[in-house]
Design a protein around this motif. Structure first.
Motif, PDB file in Angstrom:
ATOM      1  N   ALA A 156       0.828  -1.208   0.000  1.00  0.00           N
ATOM      2  CA  ALA A 156       0.000   0.000   0.000  1.00  0.00           C
ATOM      3  C   ALA A 156       0.857   1.251   0.000  1.00  0.00           C
ATOM      4  CB  ALA A 156      -0.931   0.012   1.218  1.00  0.00           C
ATOM      5  N   THR A 157       0.382   2.278  -0.699  1.00  0.00           N
ATOM      6  CA  THR A 157       0.977   3.607  -0.658  1.00  0.00           C
ATOM      7  C   THR A 157       0.437   4.356   0.563  1.00  0.00           C
ATOM      8  OG1 THR A 157      -0.822   4.641  -1.908  1.00  0.00           O
ATOM      9  CG2 THR A 157       0.978   3.645  -3.186  1.00  0.00           C
ATOM     10  N   PRO A 158       1.048   5.498   0.930  1.00  0.00           N
ATOM     11  CA  PRO A 158       0.452   6.297   2.010  1.00  0.00           C
ATOM     12  C   PRO A 158      -1.003   6.682   1.729  1.00  0.00           C
ATOM     13  CG  PRO A 158       2.696   7.012   1.644  1.00  0.00           C
ATOM     14  CD  PRO A 158       2.385   6.008   0.557  1.00  0.00           C
ATOM     15  N   ALA A 159      -1.312   7.056   0.481  1.00  0.00           N
ATOM     16  CA  ALA A 159      -2.686   7.443   0.139  1.00  0.00           C
ATOM     17  C   ALA A 159      -3.652   6.283   0.312  1.00  0.00           C
ATOM     18  CB  ALA A 159      -2.747   7.967  -1.292  1.00  0.00           C
ATOM     19  N   GLY A 160      -3.176   5.046   0.109  1.00  0.00           N
ATOM     20  CA  GLY A 160      -4.034   3.876   0.241  1.00  0.00           C
ATOM     21  C   GLY A 160      -3.908   3.157   1.558  1.00  0.00           C
ATOM     22  N   SER A 161      -3.083   3.675   2.461  1.00  0.00           N
ATOM     23  CA  SER A 161      -2.822   2.941   3.705  1.00  0.00           C
ATOM     24  C   SER A 161      -4.028   2.894   4.634  1.00  0.00           C
ATOM     25  CB  SER A 161      -1.616   3.543   4.436  1.00  0.00           C
ATOM     26  OG  SER A 161      -1.878   4.858   4.908  1.00  0.00           O
ATOM     27  N   THR A 162      -5.008   3.784   4.437  1.00  0.00           N
ATOM     28  CA  THR A 162      -6.207   3.777   5.283  1.00  0.00           C
ATOM     29  C   THR A 162      -7.348   2.974   4.652  1.00  0.00           C
ATOM     30  OG1 THR A 162      -7.002   5.831   4.293  1.00  0.00           O
ATOM     31  CG2 THR A 162      -5.646   6.029   6.260  1.00  0.00           C
ATOM     32  N   ALA A 163      -7.092   2.325   3.518  1.00  0.00           N
ATOM     33  CA  ALA A 163      -8.131   1.554   2.837  1.00  0.00           C
ATOM     34  C   ALA A 163      -7.997   0.067   3.194  1.00  0.00           C
ATOM     35  CB  ALA A 163      -8.045   1.809   1.340  1.00  0.00           C
ATOM     36  N   TYR A 164      -7.813  -0.793   2.204  1.00  0.00           N
ATOM     37  CA  TYR A 164      -7.726  -2.238   2.435  1.00  0.00           C
ATOM     38  C   TYR A 164      -6.590  -2.557   3.408  1.00  0.00           C
ATOM     39  CZ  TYR A 164      -7.909  -7.219   1.070  1.00  0.00           C
ATOM     40  OH  TYR A 164      -8.033  -8.583   1.053  1.00  0.00           O
ATOM     41  N   LEU A 173       0.170   5.291   6.979  1.00  0.00           N
ATOM     42  CA  LEU A 173       1.385   5.998   6.575  1.00  0.00           C
ATOM     43  C   LEU A 173       1.071   7.458   6.253  1.00  0.00           C
ATOM     44  CD1 LEU A 173       2.871   3.347   4.105  1.00  0.00           C
ATOM     45  CD2 LEU A 173       3.307   3.580   6.552  1.00  0.00           C
ATOM     46  N   PRO A 174       1.744   8.415   6.899  1.00  0.00           N
ATOM     47  CA  PRO A 174       1.552   9.826   6.537  1.00  0.00           C
ATOM     48  C   PRO A 174       2.073  10.107   5.136  1.00  0.00           C
ATOM     49  CG  PRO A 174       2.640   9.596   8.675  1.00  0.00           C
ATOM     50  CD  PRO A 174       2.652   8.246   8.043  1.00  0.00           C
ATOM     51  N   LEU A 175       1.432  11.048   4.452  1.00  0.00           N
ATOM     52  CA  LEU A 175       1.942  11.484   3.155  1.00  0.00           C
ATOM     53  C   LEU A 175       3.348  12.041   3.318  1.00  0.00           C
ATOM     54  CD1 LEU A 175      -1.001  13.334   1.383  1.00  0.00           C
ATOM     55  CD2 LEU A 175      -0.075  11.106   0.840  1.00  0.00           C
ATOM     56  N   GLY A 176       4.190  11.775   2.329  1.00  0.00           N
ATOM     57  CA  GLY A 176       5.536  12.317   2.367  1.00  0.00           C
ATOM     58  C   GLY A 176       6.494  11.538   3.234  1.00  0.00           C
ATOM     59  N   CYS A 177       6.063  10.393   3.795  1.00  0.00           N
ATOM     60  CA  CYS A 177       6.945   9.625   4.677  1.00  0.00           C
ATOM     61  C   CYS A 177       7.981   8.828   3.896  1.00  0.00           C
ATOM     62  CB  CYS A 177       6.139   8.699   5.578  1.00  0.00           C
ATOM     63  SG  CYS A 177       5.324   7.342   4.708  1.00  0.00           S
ATOM     64  N   GLY A 178       7.772   8.675   2.577  1.00  0.00           N
ATOM     65  CA  GLY A 178       8.725   7.937   1.761  1.00  0.00           C
ATOM     66  C   GLY A 178       8.729   6.444   2.031  1.00  0.00           C
ATOM     67  N   MET A 179       7.578   5.902   2.472  1.00  0.00           N
ATOM     68  CA  MET A 179       7.492   4.489   2.838  1.00  0.00           C
ATOM     69  C   MET A 179       6.325   3.803   2.116  1.00  0.00           C
ATOM     70  SD  MET A 179       9.986   4.374   5.035  1.00  0.00           S
ATOM     71  CE  MET A 179       9.827   2.836   5.954  1.00  0.00           C
ATOM     72  N   GLY A 195       3.971  -7.896   8.965  1.00  0.00           N
ATOM     73  CA  GLY A 195       4.202  -7.027   7.825  1.00  0.00           C
ATOM     74  C   GLY A 195       5.471  -6.222   7.996  1.00  0.00           C
ATOM     75  N   ALA A 196       5.713  -5.298   7.061  1.00  0.00           N
ATOM     76  CA  ALA A 196       6.947  -4.511   7.089  1.00  0.00           C
ATOM     77  C   ALA A 196       6.698  -3.131   6.508  1.00  0.00           C
ATOM     78  CB  ALA A 196       8.039  -5.231   6.292  1.00  0.00           C
ATOM     79  N   LEU A 197       7.497  -2.177   6.968  1.00  0.00           N
ATOM     80  CA  LEU A 197       7.559  -0.847   6.374  1.00  0.00           C
ATOM     81  C   LEU A 197       8.815  -0.775   5.521  1.00  0.00           C
ATOM     82  CD1 LEU A 197       6.555   1.475   9.355  1.00  0.00           C
ATOM     83  CD2 LEU A 197       5.182   0.906   7.346  1.00  0.00           C
ATOM     84  N   LEU A 198       8.656  -0.368   4.264  1.00  0.00           N
ATOM     85  CA  LEU A 198       9.776  -0.368   3.330  1.00  0.00           C
ATOM     86  C   LEU A 198       9.947   1.009   2.701  1.00  0.00           C
ATOM     87  CD1 LEU A 198       8.928  -3.692   1.472  1.00  0.00           C
ATOM     88  CD2 LEU A 198      10.592  -3.390   3.318  1.00  0.00           C
ATOM     89  N   PRO A 199      11.191   1.418   2.419  1.00  0.00           N
ATOM     90  CA  PRO A 199      11.391   2.665   1.674  1.00  0.00           C
ATOM     91  C   PRO A 199      10.677   2.607   0.327  1.00  0.00           C
ATOM     92  CG  PRO A 199      13.471   1.832   2.549  1.00  0.00           C
ATOM     93  CD  PRO A 199      12.453   0.750   2.764  1.00  0.00           C
ATOM     94  N   ASP A 200      10.129   3.736  -0.117  1.00  0.00           N
ATOM     95  CA  ASP A 200       9.378   3.708  -1.374  1.00  0.00           C
ATOM     96  C   ASP A 200      10.275   3.577  -2.613  1.00  0.00           C
ATOM     97  OD1 ASP A 200      10.390   6.253  -1.643  1.00  0.00           O
ATOM     98  OD2 ASP A 200       8.463   7.277  -1.516  1.00  0.00           O
ATOM     99  N   SER A 201      11.568   3.445  -2.394  1.00  0.00           N
ATOM    100  CA  SER A 201      12.490   3.123  -3.488  1.00  0.00           C
ATOM    101  C   SER A 201      12.620   1.614  -3.684  1.00  0.00           C
ATOM    102  CB  SER A 201      13.877   3.720  -3.203  1.00  0.00           C
ATOM    103  OG  SER A 201      14.394   3.220  -1.969  1.00  0.00           O
ATOM    104  N   SER A 202      11.939   0.825  -2.839  1.00  0.00           N
ATOM    105  CA  SER A 202      12.083  -0.637  -2.862  1.00  0.00           C
ATOM    106  C   SER A 202      11.402  -1.260  -4.078  1.00  0.00           C
ATOM    107  CB  SER A 202      11.477  -1.249  -1.598  1.00  0.00           C
ATOM    108  OG  SER A 202      12.083  -0.733  -0.434  1.00  0.00           O
ATOM    109  N   GLN A 203      11.993  -2.354  -4.547  1.00  0.00           N
ATOM    110  CA  GLN A 203      11.357  -3.232  -5.524  1.00  0.00           C
ATOM    111  C   GLN A 203      10.904  -4.484  -4.769  1.00  0.00           C
ATOM    112  OE1 GLN A 203      14.270  -3.908  -8.651  1.00  0.00           O
ATOM    113  NE2 GLN A 203      13.326  -2.326  -9.893  1.00  0.00           N
ATOM    114  N   ILE A 204       9.622  -4.788  -4.856  1.00  0.00           N
ATOM    115  CA  ILE A 204       9.040  -5.907  -4.110  1.00  0.00           C
ATOM    116  C   ILE A 204       8.571  -6.964  -5.099  1.00  0.00           C
ATOM    117  CG2 ILE A 204       7.234  -6.579  -2.481  1.00  0.00           C
ATOM    118  CD1 ILE A 204       7.207  -3.477  -1.745  1.00  0.00           C
TER     119      ILE A 204
END
Length: 262
Positions: A156-164, A173-179, A195-204
């Motif tokens: 999930a992105t920060p924008a989608g972290s409050t959904a599914y 995840l707050p906006l701009g957290c880079g996670m 689960g895990a928190l990952l930098p938004d530069s990650s390839q999963i």
């Protein structure tokens, strides 16, 4: 120099629901609207689902401009309050802009088909049958969980972290957290992995184990691909979306407030 709102070409897109169509009659008379392909800014009337649908249409067309939503749906997390009689020009002038980075999902099916979809909220892997899924989880080329036994797993992105993601007990995840949030759905093994928190530069990379016996589908927001072999998920930095919110009702404020709802 930015174009004044009064001089901007505005597009209006309206959900097919009766409530949205009824409210749109007032909006239709408030401005000379153009098509999305000609617009400098888009006003969306509907709910969160219709907003996501509109954003995906813009991504597909390669026409990415600021979007301002008016809630004529149920939750309206991505929208602003609908108030009859308010000047749309004044509200647009006062609105704050927030950047949202969508995910890119590259899915490979059992028959070798390669499908690429964007996702604004999340990408999910979900079991197709009563059999639990078995998934290998890798991050940046390194295997982190050799076998995750579960109903599914999502990113999930920060924008989608409050959904599914939130429904699956994932973190907000707050906006701009880079996670990004990597969240299991009803995990059976390993039991203690939350689960895990990952930098938004990650390839999963999520690889389906025993895909014939335990078939799995992939869902990027509202678009599904069945019988998956593996998927690669990462941020797409070249397609940056811009959402607009009234002062005091920003997406960042709402994400923060969700953490205190009991």
């Amino acid at each position: 120099m930015p174009i004044p709102i009064a001089e901007m070409k505005l597009a209006l897109t309206v959900s097919p629901t009766e409530q949205a169509r009824k409210a749109s009659r007032e909006m239709q008379a408030a401005h000379d609207w153009v098509s999305i392909d000609q617009a400098d800014m888009v006003v969306v009337m509907g709910g969160d689902g219709f907003m996501l649908q509109t954003l995906h249409q813009m991504l597909e067309r390669g026409r990415i401009v600021p979007v301002y939503g008016l809630n004529l749906g149920t939750v309206g997390f991505l929208m602003n309050l609908w108030r009859s009689g308010n000047s749309i020009h004044h509200r647009l002038e006062q609105a704050q802009q927030f950047e949202v980075l969508p995910l890119s999902m590259v899915a490979t099916t059992m028959d070798g088909q390669r499908i690429v979809y964007p996702a604004i909220n999340e990408v999910s892997l979900l079991r197709e049958t009563r059999q639990t899924a078995k998934i290998e989880v890798s991050v940046n080329g390194a295997v982190r969980i050799p076998e995750l036994v579960c109903d599914g797993v999502l990113v999930a992105t920060p924008a989608g972290s409050t959904a599914y993601n939130l429904s699956a007990s994932g973190p907000i995840l707050p906006l701009g957290c880079g996670m990004l949030a990597l969240t299991p759905i009803s995990p059976f093994r390993p039991r203690r992995w939350k689960g895990a928190l990952l930098p938004d530069s990650s390839q999963i990379n999520l690889r389906v184990l025993e895909p014939t016996k335990r078939p799995v589908s992939a869902v990027a927001d509202q678009r599904e691909v069945r019988d998956i072999r593996d998927i690669l998920i990462e941020i797409d930095p070249l397609r940056r979306l811009c959402l607009m919110f009234d002062p005091g009702h920003s997406l960042d404020d709402r994400i923060s407030a969700e953490q205190f709802i009991v």
